[in-house]
Write a protein that holds these residues in place. Sequence first.
Motif, PDB file in Angstrom:
ATOM      1  N   ASN A   1       0.826  -1.217   0.000  1.00  0.00           N
ATOM      2  CA  ASN A   1       0.000   0.000   0.000  1.00  0.00           C
ATOM      3  C   ASN A   1       0.855   1.259   0.000  1.00  0.00           C
ATOM      4  O   ASN A   1       0.344   2.349  -0.284  1.00  0.00           O
ATOM      5  CB  ASN A   1      -0.914   0.013   1.220  1.00  0.00           C
ATOM      6  N   SER A   2       2.127   1.125   0.293  1.00  0.00           N
ATOM      7  CA  SER A   2       3.041   2.269   0.311  1.00  0.00           C
ATOM      8  C   SER A   2       4.042   2.207  -0.839  1.00  0.00           C
ATOM      9  O   SER A   2       4.262   3.191  -1.543  1.00  0.00           O
ATOM     10  CB  SER A   2       3.792   2.330   1.651  1.00  0.00           C
ATOM     11  N   LEU A   3       4.642   1.036  -1.048  1.00  0.00           N
ATOM     12  CA  LEU A   3       5.558   0.827  -2.168  1.00  0.00           C
ATOM     13  C   LEU A   3       5.525  -0.636  -2.569  1.00  0.00           C
ATOM     14  O   LEU A   3       5.839  -1.512  -1.758  1.00  0.00           O
ATOM     15  CB  LEU A   3       6.987   1.232  -1.803  1.00  0.00           C
ATOM     16  N   GLY A   4       5.122  -0.901  -3.803  1.00  0.00           N
ATOM     17  CA  GLY A   4       5.101  -2.267  -4.294  1.00  0.00           C
ATOM     18  C   GLY A   4       6.497  -2.820  -4.502  1.00  0.00           C
ATOM     19  O   GLY A   4       7.480  -2.077  -4.611  1.00  0.00           O
ATOM     20  N   LEU A   5       6.585  -4.137  -4.566  1.00  0.00           N
ATOM     21  CA  LEU A   5       7.877  -4.790  -4.748  1.00  0.00           C
ATOM     22  C   LEU A   5       8.377  -4.661  -6.187  1.00  0.00           C
ATOM     23  O   LEU A   5       7.607  -4.441  -7.117  1.00  0.00           O
ATOM     24  CB  LEU A   5       7.776  -6.262  -4.371  1.00  0.00           C
ATOM     25  N   GLN A   6       9.669  -4.846  -6.335  1.00  0.00           N
ATOM     26  CA  GLN A   6      10.296  -4.735  -7.655  1.00  0.00           C
ATOM     27  C   GLN A   6      10.038  -5.994  -8.478  1.00  0.00           C
ATOM     28  O   GLN A   6      10.365  -7.107  -8.050  1.00  0.00           O
ATOM     29  CB  GLN A   6      11.796  -4.533  -7.513  1.00  0.00           C
ATOM     30  N   PRO A   7       9.468  -5.851  -9.671  1.00  0.00           N
ATOM     31  CA  PRO A   7       9.377  -7.014 -10.558  1.00  0.00           C
ATOM     32  C   PRO A   7      10.778  -7.535 -10.894  1.00  0.00           C
ATOM     33  O   PRO A   7      11.711  -6.750 -11.124  1.00  0.00           O
ATOM     34  CB  PRO A   7       8.691  -6.450 -11.803  1.00  0.00           C
ATOM     35  N   ALA A   8      10.928  -8.840 -10.930  1.00  0.00           N
ATOM     36  CA  ALA A   8      12.226  -9.418 -11.264  1.00  0.00           C
ATOM     37  C   ALA A   8      12.658  -9.034 -12.668  1.00  0.00           C
ATOM     38  O   ALA A   8      13.857  -9.022 -12.987  1.00  0.00           O
ATOM     39  CB  ALA A   8      12.158 -10.940 -11.120  1.00  0.00           C
ATOM     40  N   SER A   9      11.703  -8.701 -13.514  1.00  0.00           N
ATOM     41  CA  SER A   9      12.003  -8.338 -14.896  1.00  0.00           C
ATOM     42  C   SER A   9      12.368  -6.870 -15.068  1.00  0.00           C
ATOM     43  O   SER A   9      12.725  -6.446 -16.174  1.00  0.00           O
ATOM     44  CB  SER A   9      10.798  -8.660 -15.780  1.00  0.00           C
ATOM     45  N   ALA A  10      12.272  -6.074 -13.996  1.00  0.00           N
ATOM     46  CA  ALA A  10      12.457  -4.626 -14.123  1.00  0.00           C
ATOM     47  C   ALA A  10      13.832  -4.282 -14.690  1.00  0.00           C
ATOM     48  O   ALA A  10      13.957  -3.386 -15.536  1.00  0.00           O
ATOM     49  CB  ALA A  10      12.268  -3.952 -12.763  1.00  0.00           C
ATOM     50  N   GLY A  11      14.854  -4.992 -14.233  1.00  0.00           N
ATOM     51  CA  GLY A  11      16.203  -4.706 -14.713  1.00  0.00           C
ATOM     52  C   GLY A  11      16.334  -4.881 -16.211  1.00  0.00           C
ATOM     53  O   GLY A  11      16.978  -4.072 -16.888  1.00  0.00           O
TER      54      GLY A  11
ATOM     55  N   ALA B   1      -9.803  11.409 -13.125  1.00  0.00           N
ATOM     56  CA  ALA B   1      -9.148  10.706 -12.019  1.00  0.00           C
ATOM     57  C   ALA B   1      -7.650  10.705 -12.276  1.00  0.00           C
ATOM     58  O   ALA B   1      -7.198  10.901 -13.413  1.00  0.00           O
ATOM     59  CB  ALA B   1      -9.659   9.270 -11.879  1.00  0.00           C
ATOM     60  N   CYS B   2      -6.898  10.498 -11.216  1.00  0.00           N
ATOM     61  CA  CYS B   2      -5.449  10.323 -11.350  1.00  0.00           C
ATOM     62  C   CYS B   2      -4.970   9.375 -10.261  1.00  0.00           C
ATOM     63  O   CYS B   2      -5.668   9.117  -9.287  1.00  0.00           O
ATOM     64  CB  CYS B   2      -4.711  11.667 -11.297  1.00  0.00           C
ATOM     65  N   TRP B   3      -3.781   8.859 -10.440  1.00  0.00           N
ATOM     66  CA  TRP B   3      -3.271   7.849  -9.518  1.00  0.00           C
ATOM     67  C   TRP B   3      -1.753   7.792  -9.635  1.00  0.00           C
ATOM     68  O   TRP B   3      -1.155   8.241 -10.610  1.00  0.00           O
ATOM     69  CB  TRP B   3      -3.846   6.472  -9.862  1.00  0.00           C
ATOM     70  N   CYS B   4      -1.134   7.241  -8.621  1.00  0.00           N
ATOM     71  CA  CYS B   4       0.282   6.884  -8.715  1.00  0.00           C
ATOM     72  C   CYS B   4       0.349   5.409  -9.104  1.00  0.00           C
ATOM     73  O   CYS B   4      -0.659   4.703  -9.071  1.00  0.00           O
ATOM     74  CB  CYS B   4       1.014   7.139  -7.402  1.00  0.00           C
ATOM     75  N   SER B   5       1.529   4.936  -9.445  1.00  0.00           N
ATOM     76  CA  SER B   5       1.651   3.532  -9.857  1.00  0.00           C
ATOM     77  C   SER B   5       2.700   2.781  -9.043  1.00  0.00           C
ATOM     78  O   SER B   5       2.989   1.624  -9.334  1.00  0.00           O
ATOM     79  CB  SER B   5       2.021   3.456 -11.347  1.00  0.00           C
ATOM     80  N   TYR B   6       3.254   3.437  -8.029  1.00  0.00           N
ATOM     81  CA  TYR B   6       4.340   2.788  -7.283  1.00  0.00           C
ATOM     82  C   TYR B   6       3.846   1.996  -6.073  1.00  0.00           C
ATOM     83  O   TYR B   6       4.648   1.340  -5.405  1.00  0.00           O
ATOM     84  CB  TYR B   6       5.388   3.810  -6.834  1.00  0.00           C
TER      85      TYR B   6
ATOM     86  N   PRO C   1       9.926   3.453  -6.765  1.00  0.00           N
ATOM     87  CA  PRO C   1       9.759   4.671  -5.966  1.00  0.00           C
ATOM     88  C   PRO C   1       9.673   5.913  -6.845  1.00  0.00           C
ATOM     89  O   PRO C   1      10.523   6.145  -7.701  1.00  0.00           O
ATOM     90  CB  PRO C   1      11.018   4.694  -5.085  1.00  0.00           C
ATOM     91  N   GLY C   2       8.594   6.683  -6.641  1.00  0.00           N
ATOM     92  CA  GLY C   2       8.389   7.870  -7.453  1.00  0.00           C
ATOM     93  C   GLY C   2       7.985   7.558  -8.877  1.00  0.00           C
ATOM     94  O   GLY C   2       8.138   8.386  -9.768  1.00  0.00           O
ATOM     95  N   GLY C   3       7.441   6.367  -9.105  1.00  0.00           N
ATOM     96  CA  GLY C   3       7.109   5.917 -10.455  1.00  0.00           C
ATOM     97  C   GLY C   3       6.072   6.794 -11.138  1.00  0.00           C
ATOM     98  O   GLY C   3       5.404   7.626 -10.522  1.00  0.00           O
ATOM     99  N   ILE C   4       5.916   6.564 -12.418  1.00  0.00           N
ATOM    100  CA  ILE C   4       5.059   7.374 -13.272  1.00  0.00           C
ATOM    101  C   ILE C   4       3.603   7.331 -12.797  1.00  0.00           C
ATOM    102  O   ILE C   4       3.136   6.323 -12.284  1.00  0.00           O
ATOM    103  CB  ILE C   4       5.162   6.895 -14.739  1.00  0.00           C
TER     104      ILE C   4
ATOM    105  N   LEU D   1       9.890   0.749 -16.368  1.00  0.00           N
ATOM    106  CA  LEU D   1       9.620   0.073 -15.102  1.00  0.00           C
ATOM    107  C   LEU D   1       8.136  -0.262 -14.970  1.00  0.00           C
ATOM    108  O   LEU D   1       7.761  -1.354 -14.530  1.00  0.00           O
ATOM    109  CB  LEU D   1      10.061   0.954 -13.932  1.00  0.00           C
ATOM    110  N   PHE D   2       7.302   0.678 -15.349  1.00  0.00           N
ATOM    111  CA  PHE D   2       5.862   0.462 -15.269  1.00  0.00           C
ATOM    112  C   PHE D   2       5.424  -0.646 -16.226  1.00  0.00           C
ATOM    113  O   PHE D   2       4.563  -1.476 -15.900  1.00  0.00           O
ATOM    114  CB  PHE D   2       5.145   1.775 -15.581  1.00  0.00           C
TER     115      PHE D   2
END
Length: 424
Positions: free
Chosen positions: A42-52, A238-243, A250-253, A310-311
Motif C-alpha cells: 500500500n506504500s511501495l510495491g515490490l520490484q518485478p524481477a524483470s524490471a532490470g 481521475a489520477c493515480w500513482c503507480s508505485y 519509488p516515485g514511479g510514473i 519500469l511500469f
Amino acid sequence: MNYQNSLAFASEQDALDPLKDFRSRFLIPQHHGKDAIYLCGNSLGLQPASAGKYITDQLNTWQNLAVEGWFQGNDPWLNYHKQLSASVSKIVGANENEVTVMNSLTVNLHLLMVSFYKPNTKRFKIIMEGGAFPSDQYAMESQVKFHGFDPKDAIVEIFPREGELTLHTEDIIQKINEHADELALVLFAGINYYTGQFFDLGAITRAAHNAGAYVGFDLAHAAGNVPLKLHDWGADFACWCSYKYMNSGPGGISGIFVHEKHFENKELDRFAGWWGYREDKRFLMAPGFDAAAGADGWQVSTSPILLLALFKASMAIFDNAGGINLRAKSMALTGYMEFLINEFNLQHGEEVFKIITPVNPQERGCQLSVVCRQNAKAIFKHLADNGVIGDWREPDVIRLSPVPLYNSFTDVFMAVQQMAAAIK
C-alpha cells in the motif's frame, strides 16, 4: 471460505492458489537470509524481477541509437507510453483513449483541476473526505487560494459520525445535496489511506452530477487494488500513482483518466505543452495549441522512458494474472488476516487489535488498518525486528496489506503469529 487458524491450513491454501507462481516474478526483501513478510504494498510495491531487463533494454537503445531511439528500434520512444494504455485502461475501467501515463500524482491532480475546478461567485465549493491524504488537502487549499477564495469557506470536509471511523455513503450524498447550489467539484480518494475504506465511487459520481458539479478521484490506494469502472460510473477525471499496488518503483510514473464526454469540449481550460499537441502536426512547430486526441491531449512534457519501462514490466505481470483472479485472492487473503486477528482477540479475552477498516469485503481492498490498544510502537518494532514489514501511522495504527501478486496465506499466518508474540 472456512478459515482455520493453523499453518497447515495456510500452506494448503498456498498450494491451491492459482496465482502462487506470480510471487517468483518479484524480488522479496531479505531478513536474516529468508524472505521478509512484506505487507507494505500500500506504500511501495515490490520490484518485478524483470524490471532490470526492461530498463537495460532502453539503456541499450539509448547507447546504440541515441536520439534516433525516438523513432527507431523495437520500441520507438515517441509512442512508448501508448503501449501501456490497454493495460492501464483495464485496471481503472476505462476506454484506452481515456487514459494516459504522465508526470506524478499531485502534479496531475493540479493539471486536471485546471480543467475541472472552474469556480465562480456562485459555485466555488469543493467537497472531499475529512482526513484525506495531505497531498490532496494541500492541493485543494492551494487551488482555492489561487482562484481567490478562502479555504475555510470553499472546502467542505466530510467526517465520520461521532464514535465512528469510516464514512456512510448516505452521509456523503447528503452533504453533496446540502451544498448543491454552491458546489463546483467533488474530489474523493478511491480508498482512504488511513482507514482503508473503499468508497462507493459510482454513488458519489451520480450525486455530484445531480448537483451540477464535476467529480474526480485520487486513486492512489485504489488503482491496481480494487475493481474500478471509471467510464461506466461517468467520473469526469481521475489520477493515480503507480508505485504502490502497481509496482512501478519509488516515485514511479502517474496516470490520468478523462472521460471521453469531455474530449470535444472546447470550454475546458488546460495547461498545454508540446507533448500534448496533436501527433500528426506536432513537428510542424506551429503556434496555437491543438490538443492530441483523447486523454493524451492533457500531456505536457516529454515521456520519461526509463520510468515507463519500469511500469511496463509490472503491467506485463498484471496482464498475465488477470484482474478477476487478483480480486478473488485479495479478498481471501485480507479475510484470512481479519479472521486470525479476531481469533487472537477472542483467545486473549479482549480486543487488543482493533481493525478499523470496513468489515464488508466490498468496502475495502488489500489493506487492514489495525489499532494497537497497548504498546503500539513497540509492537510495530517487534514486527520489523522479526521480518514483518508493515506501515506505521500515528498515533497507534499499523497498516498491513497482503498483496495478491506476491503475498501468501503463509505470510498472513506468520505475520499475525508475530503480532501475538509481540503481546506475549
